[in-house]
Design an enzyme around this catalytic site. Structure first.
Site, short mmCIF file in Angstrom:
data_model
loop_
_atom_site.label_atom_id
_atom_site.label_comp_id
_atom_site.label_asym_id
_atom_site.label_seq_id
_atom_site.Cartn_x
_atom_site.Cartn_y
_atom_site.Cartn_z
N TYR A 1 0.83 -1.21 0.00
CA TYR A 1 0.00 0.00 0.00
C TYR A 1 0.86 1.25 0.00
O TYR A 1 1.96 1.25 0.52
CB TYR A 1 -0.89 0.03 1.24
CG TYR A 1 -1.95 -1.04 1.30
CD1 TYR A 1 -2.28 -1.81 0.18
CD2 TYR A 1 -2.63 -1.31 2.48
CE1 TYR A 1 -3.24 -2.80 0.25
CE2 TYR A 1 -3.61 -2.29 2.56
CZ TYR A 1 -3.91 -3.03 1.45
OH TYR A 1 -4.86 -4.01 1.53
N LEU B 1 -21.33 0.24 -3.90
CA LEU B 1 -22.59 0.00 -3.19
C LEU B 1 -23.16 1.24 -2.50
O LEU B 1 -24.29 1.20 -2.01
CB LEU B 1 -22.42 -1.13 -2.17
CG LEU B 1 -22.61 -2.53 -2.74
CD1 LEU B 1 -22.07 -3.58 -1.78
CD2 LEU B 1 -24.08 -2.80 -3.04
N GLY C 1 -23.91 3.75 -4.16
CA GLY C 1 -24.77 4.31 -5.19
C GLY C 1 -24.21 5.54 -5.86
O GLY C 1 -24.81 6.07 -6.81
#
Length: 347
Positions: free
Chosen positions: A53, A243, A245
């Site tokens: 990372y 998820l 939206g």
């Protein structure tokens, strides 16, 4: 904050784990430290990172997140408050990480020593293998996964070599426990079998993707983890933000992950959008934020040890942590099951 046992280690971790992969690209070091402070104050004791990372991973971001965490950990009284997890990369095509070589006896030690130095600590509580050094179905590869091209003997020999190296580091006190990430049922069972046969460290946990759009784990993996006490650490429960939206109808909000990385956006497609829309509508019908519904659902699963949340702002972090207080009813879960029946494998 509920506590859950981490496999058979005797360690208890919070059901929410603070993920860190945006620190170094989407988040500054100061923002990373603010997130750490808030999470600890909120009762979270579990932090997950990786040598690879920040994301998107590359030569310029390698090790950056661990460095940020290490600068926070060196403050008095911080290290003993957390269960710290990180991961060894290798064999995944990242040529800048030890020439892209798969983990082996030599590189396991090199990788760990590098992480310890960046994290400014003497030990890692949970040291995980970031991904199998062989074909697997994670990261959206389930549509072209072909396990028949894997050399069984070679894979098992490499597993044993890595496990022996991890065992030596456990004896030295540099690692407390070991875990897997992005593994399959067969792979997980081989690690467990080798550990039992050879008297080597047992894999305590499995960090795989799990959420409303990605539910492979409900089947063989759930059975395996239940009977073998291997805890699921679920990543990308929000499907890289899909998820929420916010990407519906082709939208790409400023500052969102889609603006800085292509990684993860195989989850956003013509197949997933109808499912996302249904889940978003369900959440709003019940007065919930769509992200809260997704996190609460994952936390409701009986095989869940901890859900890894990632945020690029303190407001997002606060909302994600608050989702742990949401209890879905039997009717809520039935509605989710009905959507899943219509869209069982949208990504």
């Amino acid at each position: 904050m509920k506590m859950k046992p981490l496999g058979r280690t005797g360690i208890n971790v919070t059901e929410i784990c603070l993920g860190t992969m945006t620190w170094g690209v989407q988040n500054t070091e100061a923002e990373a430290h603010a997130q750490l402070d808030y999470a600890i104050d909120a009762g979270i004791n579990f932090i997950d990172t990786a040598e690879a990372y920040a994301v998107p991973i590359g030569p310029e971001t390698y090790g950056k997140t661990e460095t940020y965490i290490g600068n926070w950990l060196k403050r008095p009284g911080k290290r003993d408050k957390i269960v710290l997890a990180t991961k060894i990369a290798g064999g995944g095509g990242q040529h800048w990480i030890r020439d892209g070589s798969a983990p082996n006896a030599k590189t396991v030690r090199i990788a760990l020593e590098g992480s310890l130095k960046r994290l400014q600590t003497d030990y890692i509580d949970l040291y995980q293998i970031h991904w199998p050094a062989r074909p697997h179905y994670n990261f959206g590869n389930s549509w072209n996964y072909d396990p028949t091209q894997t050399d069984r003997a070679e894979v098992l020999a490499r597993m044993e070599e890595v496990l022996e190296s991890l065992g030596a580091l456990v004896k030295e006190g540099k690692i407390r426990h070991v875990g897997l990430s992005n593994e399959t049922a067969w792979g997980t069972m081989q690690w467990l079998r080798l550990a039992e046969q050879k008297g080597l460290p047992r894999m305590a946990s499995l960090q795989n993707e799990y959420g409303l759009l990605q539910r492979h784990f409900d089947l063989d993996m759930a059975e395996l983890c239940h009977h073998e006490d291997v805890g699921l650490l679920a990543y990308s429960t929000l499907a890289a933000g899909v998820l929420t939206g916010k990407y519906l109808d082709g939208k790409i909000p400023a500052g969102s992950r889609a603006t800085v990385a292509k990684d993860g956006f195989w989850r956003k497609s013509s197949h997933s959008e109808p499912a996302v829309r249904r889940y978003v509508d369900l959440a709003r019908e019940h007065g919930l934020d769509p992200a809260d519904l997704a996190i609460a659902f994952s936390l409701s699963r009986p095989f869940m040890t901890s859900v890894i949340i990632g945020a690029t702002s303190l407001d997002q972090l606060k909302a994600d942590i608050a989702a742990a207080d949401i209890i879905l009813t039997a009717d809520d879960l039935a509605e989710i099951a009905a959507i899943h029946r219509d869209y069982p494998r949208p990504i």
